[in-house]
Design a protein around this motif. Structure first.
Motif, mmCIF file in Angstrom:
data_model
loop_
_atom_site.group_PDB
_atom_site.id
_atom_site.type_symbol
_atom_site.label_atom_id
_atom_site.label_comp_id
_atom_site.label_asym_id
_atom_site.label_seq_id
_atom_site.Cartn_x
_atom_site.Cartn_y
_atom_site.Cartn_z
ATOM 1 N N GLY A 1 -6.087 2.061 -6.589
ATOM 2 C CA GLY A 1 -7.041 1.727 -5.813
ATOM 3 C C GLY A 1 -6.932 1.375 -4.485
ATOM 4 N N SER A 2 -5.889 0.787 -4.034
ATOM 5 C CA SER A 2 -5.441 0.554 -2.528
ATOM 6 C C SER A 2 -4.719 1.263 -1.591
ATOM 7 C CB SER A 2 -5.099 -1.113 -2.376
ATOM 8 O OG SER A 2 -3.703 -0.989 -3.079
ATOM 9 N N SER A 3 -4.666 2.491 -2.531
ATOM 10 C CA SER A 3 -3.833 3.547 -1.566
ATOM 11 C C SER A 3 -4.478 4.223 -0.220
ATOM 12 C CB SER A 3 -3.534 4.684 -2.603
ATOM 13 O OG SER A 3 -4.779 5.515 -2.694
ATOM 14 N N MET B 1 1.448 6.224 8.820
ATOM 15 C CA MET B 1 2.679 5.801 8.435
ATOM 16 C C MET B 1 2.595 5.185 7.167
ATOM 17 S SD MET B 1 5.827 3.669 10.059
ATOM 18 C CE MET B 1 5.310 2.017 9.513
ATOM 19 N N PHE B 2 3.153 6.056 6.086
ATOM 20 C CA PHE B 2 3.151 5.676 4.564
ATOM 21 C C PHE B 2 4.435 6.190 4.345
ATOM 22 C CE2 PHE B 2 -1.315 5.956 4.729
ATOM 23 C CZ PHE B 2 -1.733 4.615 4.116
ATOM 24 N N THR C 1 0.735 -1.055 -0.020
ATOM 25 C CA THR C 1 0.030 -0.119 -0.017
ATOM 26 C C THR C 1 1.023 1.148 -0.101
ATOM 27 O OG1 THR C 1 -1.685 -1.034 1.137
ATOM 28 C CG2 THR C 1 -1.883 1.179 1.252
ATOM 29 N N THR C 2 0.564 2.220 -0.720
ATOM 30 C CA THR C 2 1.171 3.411 -0.816
ATOM 31 C C THR C 2 0.127 4.511 -0.249
ATOM 32 O OG1 THR C 2 0.293 3.902 -2.958
ATOM 33 C CG2 THR C 2 2.402 2.854 -2.986
ATOM 34 N N ASP D 1 5.910 3.924 -1.379
ATOM 35 C CA ASP D 1 6.039 4.979 -2.299
ATOM 36 C C ASP D 1 7.602 5.458 -2.767
ATOM 37 O OD1 ASP D 1 3.312 6.644 -1.793
ATOM 38 O OD2 ASP D 1 3.905 5.764 0.093
ATOM 39 N N ALA D 2 8.444 5.246 -1.666
ATOM 40 C CA ALA D 2 9.712 5.339 -2.103
ATOM 41 C C ALA D 2 10.346 4.303 -3.089
ATOM 42 C CB ALA D 2 10.573 5.251 -0.835
ATOM 43 N N SER D 3 9.850 3.199 -3.007
ATOM 44 C CA SER D 3 10.318 2.117 -3.815
ATOM 45 C C SER D 3 9.817 2.196 -5.215
ATOM 46 C CB SER D 3 9.797 0.394 -3.110
ATOM 47 O OG SER D 3 10.362 0.314 -2.036
#
Length: 161
Positions: free
Chosen positions: A10-12, A33-34, A4-5, A38-40
């Motif tokens: 759709g699952s953000s 905490m995200f 999850t990002t 996202d970084a990857s």
């Protein structure tokens, strides 16, 4: 959900905040905490940018602000955490994570959030042995995260006297 990002897909977090609010309407405080995923995926940080600036839309900052705004509109209190350190990543991915953590500070100030984020980046950089697979904490790492969350909440006064 794994992978999850904060924003894309759709699952953000940004797309799921409404349904999560519906399922947990009684919750007043929301620990957020995200950033690792996202970084990857190379999501730009949005560091130093404001809505309307070139590069803001679709950035980590934009997605996190959407989550924060949705919670605040619902009269909930968002509480942010710093993105954890990851062992064995490229210098550019590590820089992106550090930029995300600057964004967390910018969002804290811009939104008047009063809880100092637990600094999972510094903790895991100093304790990489607590990362079972260079990304996910082992038992000691999860215990340390719980302690850091507790310390952040306790020092803010949210937990009471």
């Amino acid at each position: 959900l794994g992978g999850t990002t904060a924003g894309k897909g759709g699952s953000s977090g940004a797309s799921r905040v409404g349904s999560t609010l519906s399922r947990h309407a009684e919750s007043q405080y929301w620990l957020i905490m995200f950033g690792t995923n996202d970084a990857s995926r190379g999501v730009p940080s949005g560091k130093g940018l404001l809505p309307g600036d070139s590069g803001y839309s679709g950035s980590f900052k934009d997605s996190m602000q959407k989550i924060i705004s949705s919670l605040k509109v619902a009269n909930k209190t968002p509480i942010l955490a710093k993105v954890p350190f990851r062992a064995g990543v490229s210098a550019s991915t590590d820089q992106r994570i550090r930029d995300y953590n600057v964004v967390i500070d910018e969002l804290l100030e811009a939104n008047g959030l009063l809880v100092t984020p637990p600094d999972f980046y510094t903790h895991f950089k100093k304790n990489p042995d607590q990362l079972a697979d260079k990304v996910h904490p082992d038992g000691h790492g999860y215990k340390a995260m719980a302690d850091l969350w507790f310390d952040a909440l306790a020092s803010s006064g949210i937990l009471g006297p």
